[in-house]
Design a protein around this motif. Structure first.
Motif, PDB file in Angstrom:
ATOM      1  N   ALA A   1       0.850  -1.188   0.000  1.00  0.00           N
ATOM      2  CA  ALA A   1       0.000   0.000   0.000  1.00  0.00           C
ATOM      3  C   ALA A   1       0.891   1.245   0.000  1.00  0.00           C
ATOM      4  CB  ALA A   1      -0.933  -0.014   1.200  1.00  0.00           C
ATOM      5  N   GLY A   2       0.572   2.204  -0.855  1.00  0.00           N
ATOM      6  CA  GLY A   2       1.364   3.426  -0.958  1.00  0.00           C
ATOM      7  C   GLY A   2       2.540   3.311  -1.902  1.00  0.00           C
ATOM      8  N   ASP A   3       2.675   2.194  -2.586  1.00  0.00           N
ATOM      9  CA  ASP A   3       3.781   1.968  -3.523  1.00  0.00           C
ATOM     10  C   ASP A   3       3.180   1.505  -4.856  1.00  0.00           C
ATOM     11  OD1 ASP A   3       6.369   1.776  -4.462  1.00  0.00           O
ATOM     12  OD2 ASP A   3       7.031   0.300  -2.975  1.00  0.00           O
ATOM     13  N   ASP A   4       4.033   1.076  -5.771  1.00  0.00           N
ATOM     14  CA  ASP A   4       3.501   0.563  -7.032  1.00  0.00           C
ATOM     15  C   ASP A   4       3.761  -0.937  -7.140  1.00  0.00           C
ATOM     16  OD1 ASP A   4       6.148   0.144  -8.106  1.00  0.00           O
ATOM     17  OD2 ASP A   4       6.193   2.230  -8.761  1.00  0.00           O
ATOM     18  N   MET A   5       2.958  -1.570  -7.989  1.00  0.00           N
ATOM     19  CA  MET A   5       3.068  -3.010  -8.192  1.00  0.00           C
ATOM     20  C   MET A   5       3.447  -3.272  -9.645  1.00  0.00           C
ATOM     21  SD  MET A   5       0.134  -5.954  -7.928  1.00  0.00           S
ATOM     22  CE  MET A   5      -0.729  -5.326  -9.357  1.00  0.00           C
ATOM     23  N   HIS A   6       4.494  -4.036  -9.832  1.00  0.00           N
ATOM     24  CA  HIS A   6       4.950  -4.434 -11.164  1.00  0.00           C
ATOM     25  C   HIS A   6       3.916  -5.382 -11.784  1.00  0.00           C
ATOM     26  CE1 HIS A   6       7.719  -5.845 -14.289  1.00  0.00           C
ATOM     27  NE2 HIS A   6       7.373  -7.076 -13.950  1.00  0.00           N
ATOM     28  N   LEU A   7       3.542  -5.114 -13.051  1.00  0.00           N
ATOM     29  CA  LEU A   7       2.611  -5.980 -13.772  1.00  0.00           C
ATOM     30  C   LEU A   7       3.104  -6.120 -15.203  1.00  0.00           C
ATOM     31  CD1 LEU A   7      -0.041  -7.566 -13.641  1.00  0.00           C
ATOM     32  CD2 LEU A   7      -1.238  -5.466 -14.266  1.00  0.00           C
ATOM     33  N   GLU A   8       3.255  -7.366 -15.650  1.00  0.00           N
ATOM     34  CA  GLU A   8       3.819  -7.622 -16.976  1.00  0.00           C
ATOM     35  C   GLU A   8       3.099  -8.791 -17.630  1.00  0.00           C
ATOM     36  OE1 GLU A   8       8.190  -8.886 -18.623  1.00  0.00           O
ATOM     37  OE2 GLU A   8       8.083  -7.514 -16.921  1.00  0.00           O
ATOM     38  N   ALA A   9       2.874  -8.674 -18.946  1.00  0.00           N
ATOM     39  CA  ALA A   9       2.252  -9.754 -19.708  1.00  0.00           C
ATOM     40  C   ALA A   9       2.565  -9.572 -21.185  1.00  0.00           C
ATOM     41  CB  ALA A   9       0.743  -9.752 -19.504  1.00  0.00           C
ATOM     42  N   ASP A  10       2.672 -10.689 -21.894  1.00  0.00           N
ATOM     43  CA  ASP A  10       2.808 -10.668 -23.347  1.00  0.00           C
ATOM     44  C   ASP A  10       1.412 -10.850 -23.932  1.00  0.00           C
ATOM     45  OD1 ASP A  10       5.596 -10.401 -23.364  1.00  0.00           O
ATOM     46  OD2 ASP A  10       5.857 -12.558 -23.099  1.00  0.00           O
ATOM     47  N   ILE A  11       1.076 -10.001 -24.905  1.00  0.00           N
ATOM     48  CA  ILE A  11      -0.257 -10.027 -25.502  1.00  0.00           C
ATOM     49  C   ILE A  11      -0.128 -10.201 -27.008  1.00  0.00           C
ATOM     50  CG2 ILE A  11      -2.406  -8.741 -25.863  1.00  0.00           C
ATOM     51  CD1 ILE A  11      -1.556  -7.033 -23.392  1.00  0.00           C
ATOM     52  N   VAL A  12      -0.930 -11.101 -27.566  1.00  0.00           N
ATOM     53  CA  VAL A  12      -1.060 -11.251 -29.008  1.00  0.00           C
ATOM     54  C   VAL A  12      -2.553 -11.155 -29.317  1.00  0.00           C
ATOM     55  CG1 VAL A  12      -0.745 -12.743 -31.016  1.00  0.00           C
ATOM     56  CG2 VAL A  12       0.974 -12.716 -29.196  1.00  0.00           C
ATOM     57  N   ALA A  13      -2.908 -10.184 -30.160  1.00  0.00           N
ATOM     58  CA  ALA A  13      -4.314  -9.967 -30.529  1.00  0.00           C
ATOM     59  C   ALA A  13      -4.389  -9.797 -32.041  1.00  0.00           C
ATOM     60  CB  ALA A  13      -4.873  -8.739 -29.819  1.00  0.00           C
ATOM     61  N   GLU A  14      -4.772 -10.873 -32.729  1.00  0.00           N
ATOM     62  CA  GLU A  14      -4.872 -10.806 -34.191  1.00  0.00           C
ATOM     63  C   GLU A  14      -5.803  -9.684 -34.626  1.00  0.00           C
ATOM     64  OE1 GLU A  14      -5.849 -14.510 -36.067  1.00  0.00           O
ATOM     65  OE2 GLU A  14      -4.397 -15.601 -34.857  1.00  0.00           O
ATOM     66  N   GLY A  15      -6.843  -9.431 -33.840  1.00  0.00           N
ATOM     67  CA  GLY A  15      -7.821  -8.396 -34.167  1.00  0.00           C
ATOM     68  C   GLY A  15      -7.420  -7.016 -33.678  1.00  0.00           C
ATOM     69  N   LEU A  16      -6.193  -6.810 -33.277  1.00  0.00           N
ATOM     70  CA  LEU A  16      -5.624  -5.564 -32.763  1.00  0.00           C
ATOM     71  C   LEU A  16      -6.251  -5.162 -31.428  1.00  0.00           C
ATOM     72  CD1 LEU A  16      -5.395  -3.471 -36.054  1.00  0.00           C
ATOM     73  CD2 LEU A  16      -3.738  -5.071 -35.100  1.00  0.00           C
ATOM     74  N   ILE A  17      -5.417  -4.744 -30.514  1.00  0.00           N
ATOM     75  CA  ILE A  17      -5.850  -4.399 -29.162  1.00  0.00           C
ATOM     76  C   ILE A  17      -6.667  -3.107 -29.198  1.00  0.00           C
ATOM     77  CG2 ILE A  17      -5.076  -3.763 -26.838  1.00  0.00           C
ATOM     78  CD1 ILE A  17      -2.502  -5.415 -27.457  1.00  0.00           C
ATOM     79  N   ALA A  18      -7.856  -3.173 -28.592  1.00  0.00           N
ATOM     80  CA  ALA A  18      -8.710  -1.992 -28.476  1.00  0.00           C
ATOM     81  C   ALA A  18      -8.632  -1.394 -27.080  1.00  0.00           C
ATOM     82  CB  ALA A  18     -10.157  -2.337 -28.802  1.00  0.00           C
ATOM     83  N   ARG A  19      -8.514  -2.264 -26.066  1.00  0.00           N
ATOM     84  CA  ARG A  19      -8.415  -1.772 -24.688  1.00  0.00           C
ATOM     85  C   ARG A  19      -7.850  -2.854 -23.780  1.00  0.00           C
ATOM     86  NH1 ARG A  19     -13.113   0.763 -22.802  1.00  0.00           N
ATOM     87  NH2 ARG A  19     -12.341   0.557 -20.687  1.00  0.00           N
ATOM     88  N   ILE A  20      -7.269  -2.388 -22.681  1.00  0.00           N
ATOM     89  CA  ILE A  20      -6.777  -3.273 -21.623  1.00  0.00           C
ATOM     90  C   ILE A  20      -7.372  -2.756 -20.324  1.00  0.00           C
ATOM     91  CG2 ILE A  20      -4.759  -4.103 -20.357  1.00  0.00           C
ATOM     92  CD1 ILE A  20      -3.141  -3.628 -22.961  1.00  0.00           C
ATOM     93  N   ASP A  21      -8.041  -3.654 -19.590  1.00  0.00           N
ATOM     94  CA  ASP A  21      -8.657  -3.284 -18.318  1.00  0.00           C
ATOM     95  C   ASP A  21      -8.034  -4.096 -17.196  1.00  0.00           C
ATOM     96  OD1 ASP A  21     -10.789  -1.435 -19.230  1.00  0.00           O
ATOM     97  OD2 ASP A  21     -11.503  -3.207 -20.302  1.00  0.00           O
ATOM     98  N   ILE A  22      -7.784  -3.411 -16.091  1.00  0.00           N
ATOM     99  CA  ILE A  22      -7.225  -4.050 -14.907  1.00  0.00           C
ATOM    100  C   ILE A  22      -8.155  -3.756 -13.739  1.00  0.00           C
ATOM    101  CG2 ILE A  22      -5.268  -4.123 -13.310  1.00  0.00           C
ATOM    102  CD1 ILE A  22      -3.593  -3.057 -15.767  1.00  0.00           C
ATOM    103  N   GLU A  23      -8.527  -4.808 -13.036  1.00  0.00           N
ATOM    104  CA  GLU A  23      -9.344  -4.661 -11.833  1.00  0.00           C
ATOM    105  C   GLU A  23      -8.683  -5.462 -10.723  1.00  0.00           C
ATOM    106  OE1 GLU A  23     -13.374  -6.510 -10.057  1.00  0.00           O
ATOM    107  OE2 GLU A  23     -13.520  -5.803 -12.128  1.00  0.00           O
ATOM    108  N   ILE A  24      -8.495  -4.808  -9.587  1.00  0.00           N
ATOM    109  CA  ILE A  24      -7.932  -5.461  -8.413  1.00  0.00           C
ATOM    110  C   ILE A  24      -8.945  -5.224  -7.292  1.00  0.00           C
ATOM    111  CG2 ILE A  24      -5.974  -5.584  -6.821  1.00  0.00           C
ATOM    112  CD1 ILE A  24      -4.304  -4.150  -9.028  1.00  0.00           C
ATOM    113  N   HIS A  25      -9.524  -6.295  -6.762  1.00  0.00           N
ATOM    114  CA  HIS A  25     -10.549  -6.132  -5.726  1.00  0.00           C
ATOM    115  C   HIS A  25     -10.262  -7.053  -4.553  1.00  0.00           C
ATOM    116  CE1 HIS A  25     -12.645  -9.910  -6.755  1.00  0.00           C
ATOM    117  NE2 HIS A  25     -12.283  -9.628  -8.002  1.00  0.00           N
ATOM    118  N   LEU A  26     -10.716  -6.601  -3.372  1.00  0.00           N
ATOM    119  CA  LEU A  26     -10.590  -7.408  -2.167  1.00  0.00           C
ATOM    120  C   LEU A  26     -11.292  -8.732  -2.365  1.00  0.00           C
ATOM    121  CD1 LEU A  26     -11.092  -5.065   0.922  1.00  0.00           C
ATOM    122  CD2 LEU A  26      -9.298  -6.764   0.636  1.00  0.00           C
TER     123      LEU A  26
END
Length: 143
Positions: A51-76
């Protein structure tokens, strides 16, 4: 005689055009759903954030239909309705076929500590979605 030759030429062109339309008719116009691999959550994939810092997040993405959006949700996971939500709808990840997503997600200082669940969703321009999930533990700052 000239009309028979014209008819033969017309038939030839009609046949060629018909073959062209049949050859171009592709019943399977769909592209594959986006693929997300090699997800890394937290420093060295330790699935922990402070809490109060940042979290590293990494992923390789392949989207033949081209990326339109990326959504991230972190919930309790339990005992509250606290959420962190981010959306990427423009910038370096959007409109590309493959990319390495690498960001440092700010975790607010007032985020309750505990077990969280992360959803990482990629949507392509055809509206197809793929989601990967991970557990994340948010811990208190040592300060």
């Amino acid at each position: 005689m000239k009309s028979i030759i014209n008819q033969i030429i017309e038939l030839f062109f009609i046949s060629v055009l018909s073959l062209g339309f049949v050859a171009c008719n592709d019943d399977d116009d769909s592209t594959a759903k986006p693929v997300i691999t090699h997800t890394e959550v937290g420093h060295e994939n330790n699935k922990t954030a402070t809490a109060g810092d940042d979290m590293h997040l990494e992923a390789d993405i392949v989207a033949e239909g081209l990326i339109a959006r990326i959504d991230i949700e972190i919930h309790l996971e339990e005992g509250g309705d606290y959420e962190i939500e981010l959306s990427y709808t423009d910038g370096k990840y959007i409109g590309v076929r493959n990319t390495e997503f690498h960001e440092h997600i700010d975790i607010p200082a007032d985020a309750p500590t505990g077990e969280y669940h992360l959803h990482f969703t990629v949507t392509d321009k055809a509206g197809q979605q793929t989601t990967v999930e991970s557990d994340v533990n948010i811990v208190a700052s040592e300060e």
